[in-house]
Structures are given as C-alpha cells and as structure tokens.
Design a protein around this motif. Structure first.
Motif, PDB file in Angstrom:
ATOM      1  N   VAL A   1      42.842 -34.164  32.934  1.00  0.00           N
ATOM      2  CA  VAL A   1      43.928 -35.139  32.800  1.00  0.00           C
ATOM      3  C   VAL A   1      45.021 -34.614  31.883  1.00  0.00           C
ATOM      4  N   LEU A   2      44.619 -33.971  30.817  1.00  0.00           N
ATOM      5  CA  LEU A   2      45.577 -33.555  29.794  1.00  0.00           C
ATOM      6  C   LEU A   2      46.446 -32.382  30.218  1.00  0.00           C
ATOM      7  N   ALA A   3      45.868 -31.411  30.948  1.00  0.00           N
ATOM      8  CA  ALA A   3      46.603 -30.181  31.266  1.00  0.00           C
ATOM      9  C   ALA A   3      47.915 -30.436  31.993  1.00  0.00           C
ATOM     10  N   PRO A   4      47.922 -31.197  33.101  1.00  0.00           N
ATOM     11  CA  PRO A   4      49.223 -31.410  33.774  1.00  0.00           C
ATOM     12  C   PRO A   4      50.204 -32.219  32.930  1.00  0.00           C
ATOM     13  N   LYS A   5      49.690 -33.155  32.126  1.00  0.00           N
ATOM     14  CA  LYS A   5      50.583 -33.961  31.285  1.00  0.00           C
ATOM     15  C   LYS A   5      51.264 -33.096  30.225  1.00  0.00           C
ATOM     16  N   VAL A   6      50.480 -32.217  29.593  1.00  0.00           N
ATOM     17  CA  VAL A   6      51.041 -31.352  28.550  1.00  0.00           C
ATOM     18  C   VAL A   6      51.969 -30.313  29.169  1.00  0.00           C
ATOM     19  N   ALA A   7      51.600 -29.775  30.332  1.00  0.00           N
ATOM     20  CA  ALA A   7      52.459 -28.786  30.994  1.00  0.00           C
ATOM     21  C   ALA A   7      53.834 -29.376  31.297  1.00  0.00           C
ATOM     22  N   ALA A   8      53.876 -30.655  31.630  1.00  0.00           N
ATOM     23  CA  ALA A   8      55.152 -31.307  31.966  1.00  0.00           C
ATOM     24  C   ALA A   8      56.066 -31.445  30.759  1.00  0.00           C
ATOM     25  N   LEU A   9      55.527 -31.299  29.551  1.00  0.00           N
ATOM     26  CA  LEU A   9      56.352 -31.417  28.347  1.00  0.00           C
ATOM     27  C   LEU A   9      57.258 -30.204  28.147  1.00  0.00           C
ATOM     28  N   GLY A  10      56.903 -29.052  28.764  1.00  0.00           N
ATOM     29  CA  GLY A  10      57.758 -27.864  28.692  1.00  0.00           C
ATOM     30  C   GLY A  10      57.824 -27.205  27.331  1.00  0.00           C
ATOM     31  N   TRP A  11      56.745 -27.241  26.590  1.00  0.00           N
ATOM     32  CA  TRP A  11      56.722 -26.621  25.266  1.00  0.00           C
ATOM     33  C   TRP A  11      56.731 -25.098  25.376  1.00  0.00           C
ATOM     34  N   PRO A  12      57.206 -24.407  24.318  1.00  0.00           N
ATOM     35  CA  PRO A  12      57.196 -22.938  24.318  1.00  0.00           C
ATOM     36  C   PRO A  12      55.761 -22.394  24.380  1.00  0.00           C
ATOM     37  N   ALA A  13      55.546 -21.408  25.250  1.00  0.00           N
ATOM     38  CA  ALA A  13      54.219 -20.806  25.412  1.00  0.00           C
ATOM     39  C   ALA A  13      53.906 -19.889  24.225  1.00  0.00           C
ATOM     40  N   PRO A  14      52.604 -19.680  23.955  1.00  0.00           N
ATOM     41  CA  PRO A  14      51.443 -20.287  24.618  1.00  0.00           C
ATOM     42  C   PRO A  14      51.181 -21.706  24.106  1.00  0.00           C
ATOM     43  N   VAL A  15      50.734 -22.562  25.040  1.00  0.00           N
ATOM     44  CA  VAL A  15      50.408 -23.939  24.697  1.00  0.00           C
ATOM     45  C   VAL A  15      48.897 -24.105  24.831  1.00  0.00           C
ATOM     46  N   LEU A  16      48.260 -24.608  23.775  1.00  0.00           N
ATOM     47  CA  LEU A  16      46.808 -24.720  23.716  1.00  0.00           C
ATOM     48  C   LEU A  16      46.393 -26.185  23.637  1.00  0.00           C
ATOM     49  N   ILE A  17      45.372 -26.539  24.405  1.00  0.00           N
ATOM     50  CA  ILE A  17      44.780 -27.878  24.355  1.00  0.00           C
ATOM     51  C   ILE A  17      43.391 -27.741  23.752  1.00  0.00           C
ATOM     52  N   SER A  18      43.125 -28.508  22.697  1.00  0.00           N
ATOM     53  CA  SER A  18      41.858 -28.377  21.967  1.00  0.00           C
ATOM     54  C   SER A  18      41.104 -29.705  21.942  1.00  0.00           C
ATOM     55  N   PRO A  19      39.768 -29.633  22.022  1.00  0.00           N
ATOM     56  CA  PRO A  19      38.944 -30.848  21.930  1.00  0.00           C
ATOM     57  C   PRO A  19      38.784 -31.282  20.482  1.00  0.00           C
ATOM     58  N   PRO A  20      38.237 -32.480  20.253  1.00  0.00           N
ATOM     59  CA  PRO A  20      37.977 -32.918  18.871  1.00  0.00           C
ATOM     60  C   PRO A  20      37.034 -31.952  18.152  1.00  0.00           C
ATOM     61  N   SER A  21      37.302 -31.751  16.878  1.00  0.00           N
ATOM     62  CA  SER A  21      36.480 -30.838  16.074  1.00  0.00           C
ATOM     63  C   SER A  21      36.544 -31.266  14.625  1.00  0.00           C
ATOM     64  N   ALA A  22      35.801 -30.540  13.795  1.00  0.00           N
ATOM     65  CA  ALA A  22      35.854 -30.826  12.356  1.00  0.00           C
ATOM     66  C   ALA A  22      37.223 -30.508  11.780  1.00  0.00           C
ATOM     67  N   LEU A  23      37.990 -29.659  12.446  1.00  0.00           N
ATOM     68  CA  LEU A  23      39.340 -29.338  11.989  1.00  0.00           C
ATOM     69  C   LEU A  23      40.321 -30.436  12.349  1.00  0.00           C
ATOM     70  N   ASN A  24      40.170 -30.990  13.550  1.00  0.00           N
ATOM     71  CA  ASN A  24      41.049 -32.053  14.042  1.00  0.00           C
ATOM     72  C   ASN A  24      40.203 -32.976  14.915  1.00  0.00           C
ATOM     73  N   PRO A  25      39.920 -34.202  14.474  1.00  0.00           N
ATOM     74  CA  PRO A  25      38.957 -35.066  15.166  1.00  0.00           C
ATOM     75  C   PRO A  25      39.484 -35.733  16.432  1.00  0.00           C
ATOM     76  N   HIS A  26      40.571 -35.231  17.000  1.00  0.00           N
ATOM     77  CA  HIS A  26      41.142 -35.832  18.207  1.00  0.00           C
ATOM     78  C   HIS A  26      41.477 -34.735  19.216  1.00  0.00           C
ATOM     79  N   TRP A  27      41.584 -35.132  20.477  1.00  0.00           N
ATOM     80  CA  TRP A  27      42.147 -34.199  21.458  1.00  0.00           C
ATOM     81  C   TRP A  27      43.584 -33.902  21.045  1.00  0.00           C
TER      82      TRP A  27
END
Length: 449
Positions: A277-303
């Motif tokens: 779900v997230l990949a096409p939504k983030v791709a549509a934002l047109g951010w400068p590459a590389p663009v990374l999508i990360s799952p929740p973790s101890a570093l950042n508890p959210h997608w």
C-alpha cells in the motif's frame, strides 16, 4: 623578518610536518568519494538493471530478499527510480545492513552485499576513520584541527605586504626554482584556502570527539531528544543500525497482521505487507531518490519513509499510515533547527552534492590544490634543510606572542579541543624535556638565536 613572524612560520612548519601525510590521504580519498553517485552505480551495473516486465508486489520482492539473508529483518525497501531498475531491499541483521538486489518481475535475487563492503562505503571509512574505528576518527580529527591551524598561519605568512600581486595572487614562474616552488605553494594555498577550510570545518560533525561534544551540547539545550541527520563514526552507525533492525509493533500492528513481539529478532514476513500500500503512495510524492520505506523499529516506532539523497537540503522524512498510505506527519529540511540546517548544507558541500556537478569540480580543484601544496612544501623543505637538522625556522629568544595572538590561540584551542590538548602537550614537552636535551633542541630548531 620579525620575531613574531618567524614564530608563526615555525608553528606553520611543525603543523605541516605532522599534517602532510593526512592531507595527502584525505585529499585522495575525499576526491574519490566526491563521485559516489557516478562510481557506485557503474560498479553495480551488472546486477542493477533488468529486462522491463510487470513487477511483482513489493512484499513478494521483500520476501525473496529475506530468504537470501536467513535471520534478517526488513530495514528498508528502496523505491525503484526507473522500470528497468533492480529493486534494492535493505535487510538488517544485528548491527549490519545487507543490500539485496532483486529482479522485480521474477523476484529473483541477483546480488547480496553487506553495505560496509560496498566500494564507496569502504572509501568513506578510509577517509573518515582510516578503517580504524574510534581511534582512527580521533586521529583524523586531530589532523584536521592542525590543518586548520596550518592554513590560518599560512594565510598570515602570505598576507600581502606592499600591495603587489605577483607572488601573492599570481605565481612567479620564471624567477628561478626557489621562487617558483615558493609561489606554487603560497599562491595555490590562498586560492583554495576558503574551500579547504569549509571542507575541514564541515567534516568535524562526523568526528568522534568534536561531533560527540556538539551532539551533547545540542541535547543540553534542546527541549526534546534530538535525532540528527548524520552519524558520528562507525560505532554510532552500528548502534543506529541495531535500533533500526529491532522490530516493534505500532498502533496498527494487530490490524496489519504484525504479530511479532518488540523483543523478538524474527518477524512474520506478513508484517511487511503494508509496503504494498505504501510504495505507490510514496512514489507519487516525487521525493528525491533514493527513497526508503521502513517498518516500525526501536529507532522509529512507526512506518516511515525518507528521502536519503546526498543533497541534504532536499531531504524529507514522513510518518505513514500503513492502512491507507497517507502521510501522517512529515519533516522537511526547512523544519529542522538552524544548527542542523547549517550542518546539513556543510555536509552536502563536503560530499560534493550541494550544487553538483560544479560542487564536485570545486572539490576536485581543492583536493588537487592540497596535493600541490603538499608536494611543493616537501620540495621547499628539502632544498632549504641544513644537514643534520630538521630544518624548522630557528627560534628567537626575544619572541613575545602578544595578547591578541594568545587570545586567538585560546579561542582555537576551545573550538578545536584536540588541537588545544596536543598544543598543551607539545608546550609541556618543549619546556620540561626538549629544553634539557641540547641535541634535540638543535635538531628541532629551538636553540634560539
């Protein structure tokens, strides 16, 4: 020639003697790293591109990458830039991050490599810490601090007296070999000094000692915990990686099928299905590459998603809703504190990406200028060095530093603590050891005239 001028010349000589090998090393490795955006893709050309075809769902590609790294977890999914680009999936395993290249149309793994084994990452560690971890980082910081002093003293020695341009801004190439090498050294130095000082100062936030003190100082006056956009040495990077590779549940974990406990190292692969779900939504934002999508973790508890471009003023990061792909909140470069933005501009300049490719060209010119100065300084020293001594400008017994010069030295020592500590050690050694060692005093040029 005044005694104060001779004293500054002597310290310029000593600083150069220590810094010279490091200047050659840092200029060479830094010049290579400037071209990371061109060199790294060329090295990976054999497995970075694939035949264009209908891509599999991102989750399927992630599952293939996870199968290639047993015991790993998803660190980040990198959005493809072009249809023929192999998908890059970053798999975390303890403090390590492993890059997996996947054919998006077949979900076939093409290549697996540890991030620290990639050529430009090796160059990065060679440049910043001599591949020696924290001790190497501090040694590079020490050399950078004394190089700043060397450049500042060099500018004082060069400062035009009498309004002439030849030998100051224009080298005298036909006035004999001694004048030729002197002008090549001094004139090159003045032309590159501003950029060289900028590169040295912008590199300090990465250094273990200086960068660590900066972080502590920022945190002391901050209202909340600060997450900075750069790491301080490989040890801090490993700590960050370990946190990013420790999965946790967010508020949508149960609804999204995330059944993993925050204390477990292994995660059910279905936990990563929101990427579809997230990949096409983030791709549509047109951010400068590389663009990374990360799952929740101890570093950042959210997608989350982030632009990891080297041109840091263009970076963006956002928290995402894993059910809808909507941006819940985002932080742009302009939203960061002033000091972070200042350092961000400096880091982008340091890496040659603030206004590439001109920034890269300017960096190469500066590096070549530093190498030219290094070679010319060795020639000058070798030609004028008396037999049996180091060749430093001899000290004079009537030298007085003066209040202004002492104040400037103290300010430099406070701003560059490793310079201050080593300067104090050198002065103590000179006073209590070298002064009692007649042959050593004579060799170092400290006998006095």
């Amino acid at each position: 020639m005044g005694s104060r001028y001779r004293m500054i010349w002597r310290w310029h000589f000593y600083a150069g003697l220590f810094c010279l090998p490091f200047i050659v090393w840092l200029a060479t490795t830094g010049m290579i790293y400037l071209f990371k955006p061109q060199v790294q893709p060329w090295l990976e050309r054999d497995y970075a591109h694939v035949a264009h075809g209908a891509p599999q769902a991102p989750f399927v590609q992630i599952a293939a990458a996870l199968a290639a790294v047993p015991g790993g977890v998803l660190n980040a999914y990198e959005l493809p830039v072009t249809p023929d680009q192999a998908t890059r999936v970053l798999i975390g395993k303890g403090p390590r991050v492993i890059r997996v290249f996947v054919d998006p149309s077949t979900a076939t793994v093409l290549h697996v490599v540890d991030e620290n084994d990639r050529f430009m990452q090796i160059v990065f560690y060679l440049h910043g810490e001599l591949m020696a971890g924290t001790p190497g980082s501090m040694l590079v910081e020490l050399a950078a601090s004394w190089t700043i002093v060397m450049l500042l003293t060099g500018l004082y020695l060069w400062w035009p007296r009498g309004g002439r341009l030849r030998g100051v801004l224009i080298p005298r190439l036909a006035s004999g070999s001694r004048i030729f090498w002197r002008d090549i050294h001094a004139v090159t130095g003045v032309w590159i000094s501003v950029m060289a000082l900028t590169l040295l100062l912008s590199g300090l936030p990465w250094a273990k000692s200086w960068g660590g003190m900066l972080k502590e100082g920022r945190q002391l006056y901050a209202q909340t915990t600060i997450t900075q956009d750069w790491t301080i040495g490989s040890a801090a990077e490993r700590k960050t990686n370990r946190a990013a590779n420790t999965p946790v549940m967010d508020e949508h974990a149960h609804m999204a099928g995330m059944g993993a406990s925050s204390s477990t190292a292994m995660v059910d692969p279905d936990a990563y299905s929101p990427v579809n779900v997230l990949a096409p939504k983030v791709a549509a934002l047109g951010w400068p590459a590389p663009v990374l999508i990360s799952p929740p973790s101890a570093l950042n508890p959210h997608w989350s998603a982030r632009s990891d471009t080297q041109n840091r003023p263009r970076r963006i990061e956002a928290r995402l809703d894993p059910l809808t792909g909507a941006v819940v909140s985002q932080v742009r470069f302009a939203d960061r504190p002033f000091l972070d933005r200042l350092i961000g501009y400096g880091v982008a300049m340091h890496e040659g990406q603030l206004f590439a490719p001109l920034n890269q060209i300017l960096g190469v010119i500066t590096a070549l200028g530093l190498l030219t100065m290094s070679v010319s300084s060795v020639v000058l020293w070798w030609r004028r060095r008396p037999v049996g001594v180091l060749g430093a400008p001899p000290a004079r017994r009537d030298t007085r530093a003066g209040g202004v010069l002492v104040a400037l030295i103290v300010l430099l020592a406070v701003f560059l603590p490793l310079f201050g500590v080593t300067l104090l050690l050198v002065l103590l050694l000179e006073r209590f050891v070298v002064r009692r060692w007649e042959r050593g005093r004579h060799f170092l040029g400290l006998s006095g005239t």
